[in-house]
Scaffold this active site. Structure first.
Site, PDB file in Angstrom:
ATOM      1  N   LEU A   1       0.859  -1.200   0.000  1.00 37.67           N
ATOM      2  CA  LEU A   1       0.000   0.000   0.000  1.00 37.67           C
ATOM      3  C   LEU A   1       0.884   1.235   0.000  1.00 37.67           C
ATOM      4  O   LEU A   1       1.817   1.320   0.799  1.00 37.67           O
ATOM      5  CB  LEU A   1      -0.896   0.039   1.240  1.00 37.67           C
ATOM      6  CG  LEU A   1      -1.999  -1.010   1.386  1.00 37.67           C
ATOM      7  CD1 LEU A   1      -2.629  -0.900   2.770  1.00 37.67           C
ATOM      8  CD2 LEU A   1      -3.054  -0.839   0.317  1.00 37.67           C
ATOM      9  N   HIS A   2       0.585   2.183  -0.878  1.00 36.48           N
ATOM     10  CA  HIS A   2       1.333   3.433  -0.828  1.00 36.48           C
ATOM     11  C   HIS A   2       0.559   4.623  -1.396  1.00 36.48           C
ATOM     12  O   HIS A   2       0.941   5.760  -1.202  1.00 36.48           O
ATOM     13  CB  HIS A   2       2.659   3.305  -1.589  1.00 36.48           C
ATOM     14  CG  HIS A   2       2.506   3.249  -3.079  1.00 36.48           C
ATOM     15  ND1 HIS A   2       2.141   2.099  -3.732  1.00 36.48           N
ATOM     16  CD2 HIS A   2       2.646   4.201  -4.034  1.00 36.48           C
ATOM     17  CE1 HIS A   2       2.083   2.342  -5.031  1.00 36.48           C
ATOM     18  NE2 HIS A   2       2.377   3.608  -5.242  1.00 36.48           N
ATOM     19  N   ARG A   3      -0.553   4.394  -2.095  1.00 35.48           N
ATOM     20  CA  ARG A   3      -1.257   5.504  -2.745  1.00 35.48           C
ATOM     21  C   ARG A   3      -1.985   6.362  -1.720  1.00 35.48           C
ATOM     22  O   ARG A   3      -2.563   5.846  -0.758  1.00 35.48           O
ATOM     23  CB  ARG A   3      -2.232   4.980  -3.796  1.00 35.48           C
ATOM     24  CG  ARG A   3      -1.513   4.289  -4.940  1.00 35.48           C
ATOM     25  CD  ARG A   3      -2.365   4.106  -6.167  1.00 35.48           C
ATOM     26  NE  ARG A   3      -1.606   3.415  -7.194  1.00 35.48           N
ATOM     27  CZ  ARG A   3      -0.794   4.010  -8.064  1.00 35.48           C
ATOM     28  NH1 ARG A   3      -0.661   5.327  -8.021  1.00 35.48           N
ATOM     29  NH2 ARG A   3      -0.122   3.318  -8.944  1.00 35.48           N
TER      30      ARG A   3
END
Length: 364
Positions: free
Chosen positions: A208-210
């Site tokens: 996850l990074h957005r």
């Protein structure tokens, strides 16, 4: 012919590796083609940059602009200033940019203002989501590009709809898959495999990074908590992006089957993906690799710039919709996931096609 190749972030490194190899092979055949590799330093964590040069046998960059972190505007400005100096000191015939990160857009603008032709590898992809910084990068880059190298016919259609001449669009396939194919036999089991007592198809991988997933603490906590609950007793391996790590601290997301690990190198990460029961991600590139490796992929986004991974591959979009996530887990855990196939020209030879086109264009 002198080509300046730009790399700025983790996915770029995987895309330039086969391109450099294709250039070197042409040079061995007596073709007058040379390259200079510029690393903007947009990703500066060792596990997100230097490791990939080591693992993928990419020569060390000729120049590292070392822009490091900052706001979108700060990074863009720093890249443009550094790259302008680079081109002044090292003139070239063509600037090649890859993907859709800030470096891609910034270096394209600088090159065009210096009256240098630009080739965009992975041109024409669109998500339709203007809240994504990458979508803006794609639009700006493709509005200035001279030669468009595409991964799918979807991308070709996006470009022709903008009035770009078909003679400037080249459907070549996916250089990310070139790298995957070249390294399939080199994938290596990470140390955490033994430490966590993992076994084939008995664990999940999550990234996850957005901003849409990690910027709101309440939404991030709700999303991760639901995934952990739905995963039952399956371990979830979560390589944490530096940006996400900061956001996670203090959320008390401590679960027995959720394992935070440092970012992994290319060979170790893809070993985990290949042998996982499934992958949960908001990354676009990972959906390409899961499709080729035939691994179920639940994408925590409402849109994708890679529709072929859904229509043809193993990817399903769920966003952060609780019902869609639950339905996807039911299919995954009941072994009812759809059977995917590999998109056209994702065969490991995209980079060779790119360099063949360029040598033809420049009559080398």
């Amino acid at each position: 012919m002198n080509i300046t190749i730009v790399a700025g972030a983790r996915p770029n490194f995987m895309k330039i590796a086969p391109i450099i190899e294709a250039i070197q092979n042409k040079k061995k055949d007596g073709v007058n083609i040379n390259y200079r590799l510029v690393h903007t330093g947009q990703h500066y964590d060792k596990n997100l940059s230097d490791t990939f040069f080591d693992e993928l046998n990419i020569p060390f960059p000729d120049n590292n602009l070392e822009v490091k972190s900052g706001t979108q505007a700060e990074q863009t400005a720093a890249i443009m200033i550094g790259f302008e100096k680079e081109l002044e000191q090292n003139p070239c015939d063509l600037v090649m940019v890859v993907g859709d990160v800030t470096s891609t857009m910034a270096c394209t603008i600088v090159a065009k203002k210096a009256h240098i032709k630009v080739a965009h590898v992975e041109a024409g992809i669109r998500s339709g989501d203007m809240k994504m910084p990458e979508e803006i990068n794609r639009i700006v880059t493709d509005s200035l590009t001279d030669y468009f190298f595409t991964t799918s016919m979807y991308a070709n259609e996006n470009l022709t709809s903008l009035g770009i001449p078909k003679s400037n669009i080249f459907f070549v396939g996916n250089v990310m898959i070139d790298t995957l194919r070249r390294n399939e036999t080199r994938l290596k089991k990470p140390a955490l495999w033994k430490d966590l007592n993992l076994s084939n198809e008995k664990y999940l991988v999550m990234t996850l990074h957005r901003p849409s997933n990690v910027d709101e603490e309440y939404l991030l906590k709700k999303l991760v908590s639901q995934i952990v609950a739905l995963a039952e007793n399956y371990p979830i391996i979560f390589p944490v992006h530096p940006r996400t790590k900061k956001l996670l601290s203090g959320l008390s997301l401590n679960f027995k089957n959720l394992h935070y690990v440092n970012p992994l190198g290319y060979l170790e990460f893809n070993y985990l993906v290949k042998h996982a029961l499934g992958v949960l991600t908001d990354s676009g590139g990972i959906t390409e690799e899961t499709s080729v490796m035939n691994v179920p992929c639940i994408t925590l986004r409402d849109s994708t710039e890679r529709p072929e991974t859904c229509d043809i591959g193993t990817n399903v979009l769920v966003g952060n919709d609780s019902k869609k996530i639950e339905d996807a887990f039911k299919l995954l855990l009941s072994s009812s996931w759809k059977q995917g196939s590999i998109p056209e020209l994702w065969d490991g030879h995209a980079a060779k096609r790119i360099i063949n086109h360029l040598t033809a264009i420049y009559k080398l």
